[in-house]
Write a protein that holds these residues in place. Structure first.
Motif, PDB file in Angstrom:
ATOM      1  N   TYR A   1       1.042  -1.328  -0.433  1.00 24.83           N
ATOM      2  CA  TYR A   1       0.323   0.009  -0.011  1.00 24.83           C
ATOM      3  C   TYR A   1       0.555   1.248   0.211  1.00 24.83           C
TER       4      TYR A   1
ATOM      5  N   CYS B   1       0.028   6.139  -0.295  1.00 22.66           N
ATOM      6  CA  CYS B   1      -0.902   6.616  -0.481  1.00 22.66           C
ATOM      7  C   CYS B   1      -0.702   7.567   0.191  1.00 22.66           C
TER       8      CYS B   1
ATOM      9  N   LEU C   1      -4.466   6.684  -2.627  1.00 22.23           N
ATOM     10  CA  LEU C   1      -3.616   5.300  -3.181  1.00 22.23           C
ATOM     11  C   LEU C   1      -3.494   4.788  -3.875  1.00 22.23           C
TER      12      LEU C   1
ATOM     13  N   TRP D   1      -7.712  11.708   3.478  1.00 20.45           N
ATOM     14  CA  TRP D   1      -7.203   9.473   3.791  1.00 20.45           C
ATOM     15  C   TRP D   1      -6.177   9.695   3.457  1.00 20.45           C
TER      16      TRP D   1
ATOM     17  N   ILE E   1      -3.961   5.759   4.693  1.00 23.51           N
ATOM     18  CA  ILE E   1      -3.882   4.363   5.590  1.00 23.51           C
ATOM     19  C   ILE E   1      -4.649   4.181   6.893  1.00 23.51           C
TER      20      ILE E   1
ATOM     21  N   VAL F   1      -8.703   4.227   8.012  1.00 28.33           N
ATOM     22  CA  VAL F   1      -9.421   2.117   7.663  1.00 28.33           C
ATOM     23  C   VAL F   1      -8.817   1.623   8.538  1.00 28.33           C
TER      24      VAL F   1
ATOM     25  N   PRO G   1      -7.269  -2.166   8.995  1.00 31.51           N
ATOM     26  CA  PRO G   1      -6.299  -2.752   8.647  1.00 31.51           C
ATOM     27  C   PRO G   1      -7.670  -3.778   7.952  1.00 31.51           C
TER      28      PRO G   1
ATOM     29  N   LEU H   1      -8.639  -2.758   4.935  1.00 30.16           N
ATOM     30  CA  LEU H   1      -7.592  -2.057   4.321  1.00 30.16           C
ATOM     31  C   LEU H   1      -7.451  -3.241   3.014  1.00 30.16           C
TER      32      LEU H   1
ATOM     33  N   ALA I   1      -7.952  -4.968  -0.746  1.00 30.63           N
ATOM     34  CA  ALA I   1      -6.497  -4.194  -1.954  1.00 30.63           C
ATOM     35  C   ALA I   1      -6.634  -6.497  -2.643  1.00 30.63           C
TER      36      ALA I   1
ATOM     37  N   LEU J   1     -12.803   0.279   1.699  1.00 28.81           N
ATOM     38  CA  LEU J   1     -11.649   1.970   1.788  1.00 28.81           C
ATOM     39  C   LEU J   1     -12.349   2.600   2.486  1.00 28.81           C
TER      40      LEU J   1
END
Length: 426
Positions: A5, A7, A12, A54, A56, A59, A61, A64, A68, A208
């Protein structure tokens, strides 16, 4: 598979690195054309444009990781590595349902819980079905439209997609006061041919932003045809439909269960609902034509335009039908013994009493001259089980404003006349 990830200012970037246990392609069955085809992992990176503030940490984990993974799930091997550890609860639920392990595990992380004053999120397309969902969901619902942007390497590739009508629908609903979000992303281009790999792929923005806005349920515009496979391959309980059942339990583990308000309603009912609402000039089924100008050159236009005229009791002239039956895409689908969304064609042709040769051939093929199609104007009560408990009573009251509930004999008609065994005999 290893997932990373990154961002910055709300942008993102998800990067995917495959190993020897992962797949680079898989086979899908295209139910529309009754053919199988290969899907390839084309791009190993995608971008999702979220609100500028926004990041990481906005949200949980678990959510997230789920977002993904849902983009590339069919390519994933037995172990999926993510940068931020997931909870034991999520790790165990995902492994139990998929036989795939998400690592690392953060043993100190509590499972994701939705906030008290949460709202539903709806994956919105601008079409008839997702628009009809608005009539049933609470006013607090947030709508998410995936604004498809090709990656830089593919910007010159020709596409039949035209998002003008969807943009118009989004803008119109925003003026009416809806919480609607257009999220730019190229996540569909991870695969070739372009598309969604799971039922959650088009809900990635909702996942997300689930903690950013506060969501406790996920909705979409899937109808009874998609949920129970009635117009696909014969009636199958949604609990036996892996496209829904597995992901339903996974969503439960992150406290964002499915609320599928239309899964007990046929496309016939959802179309009627929109056509008799204030949204009738907003929604458009075709994603190839302009605003108010469907392309009239695809199977969706063939089916949807016929259905609308049937509902409005508009006479189907010979020149009109001649033009419809010249649509190559439609002919490639209706040539099969039981065409895709064949039950809807049964409904349409059951109302047709003209002399058009090809229309009457279609009527005979899809049994519009012999089966009872009235159940398509009603609600399948078993579908209440896939509406989150906190919204079940509200949505049922809304449904009752538009349709009645199927009786036992009508449910049996749907299950037997459109069963897997019956379809195989056709």
């Amino acid at each position: 598979m290893k997932i990373y990830y990154k961002c910055k200012n709300g942008l993102l970037t998800l990067s995917y690195f495959i190993d020897s246990s992962d797949k680079t392609n898989f086979t899908i069955f295209r139910n529309s054309y009754k053919t199988s085809g290969e899907v390839h992992l084309d791009n190993k990176q995608c971008n999702i444009h979220l609100p500028n503030n926004w990041n990481i940490d906005s949200v949980h984990p678990d959510m997230l990781a789920l977002a993904a993974i849902s983009i590339v799930y069919p390519f994933c091997g037995p172990v999926i590595s993510v940068p931020i550890g997931v909870s034991v609860h999520f790790h165990r639920a995902f492994y139990r349902l998929t036989n795939k392990k998400i690592v690392p595990v953060n043993y100190n992380l509590k499972p994701r819980k939705a906030p008290i004053n949460a709202a539903p999120a709806l994956s919105y397309s601008g079409g008839m079905d997702s628009t009809s969902a608005l009539l049933l969901l609470p006013p607090s619902t947030h709508l998410f439209y995936i604004d498809r942007i090709p990656p830089n390497t593919l910007k010159q590739r020709k596409t039949m997609l035209n998002q003008e009508a969807a943009y118009f629908a989004c803008d119109s609903l925003k003026k009416l006061g809806f919480n609607i979000h257009r999220i730019k992303t190229d996540l569909q281009y991870v695969r070739n041919p372009v598309g969604f790999n799971t039922i959650l792929s088009d809900a990635v923005p909702s996942l997300l932003l689930s903690d950013y806005y506060g969501f406790n349920s996920l909705a979409n515009g899937h109808t009874i045809e998609e949920g129970y496979r009635v117009g696909y391959e014969g009636y199958t309980d949604w609990k036996e439909n892996p496209f829904i059942s597995i992901w339903s339990e996974i969503l439960d583990s992150v406290d964002m269960p499915f609320t599928l308000p239309l899964i007990g309603l046929s496309e016939v009912s959802t179309t009627k609902m929109v056509m008799n609402s204030r949204y009738k000039n907003i929604a458009q089924a075709c994603s190839r034509g302009g605003v108010g100008k469907p392309c009239m050159n695809c199977y969706k236009c063939f089916r949807k335009d016929l259905l609308e005229k049937t509902i409005y009791n508009v006479p189907l002239s010979e020149p009109y039908l001649n033009n419809l039956f010249k649509i190559n895409d439609a002919n490639n689908i209706i040539k099969h013994p039981y065409p895709h969304f064949g039950n809807v064609l049964s409904y349409i042709t059951s109302k047709y009493n003209g002399n058009h040769l090809e229309m009457n051939k279609l009527k005979e093929k899809v049994r519009g001259d012999s089966v009872n199609t009235s159940w398509m104007e009603k609600f399948h009560p078993e579908a209440l089980n896939i509406i989150a408990p906190q919204y079940r009573q509200y949505i049922k009251k809304q449904i009752d404003k538009y349709v009645t509930t199927m009786k036992e004999n009508e449910i049996n008609t749907m299950k037997t006349l459109y069963s897997v065994d019956t379809i195989k005999k056709l």
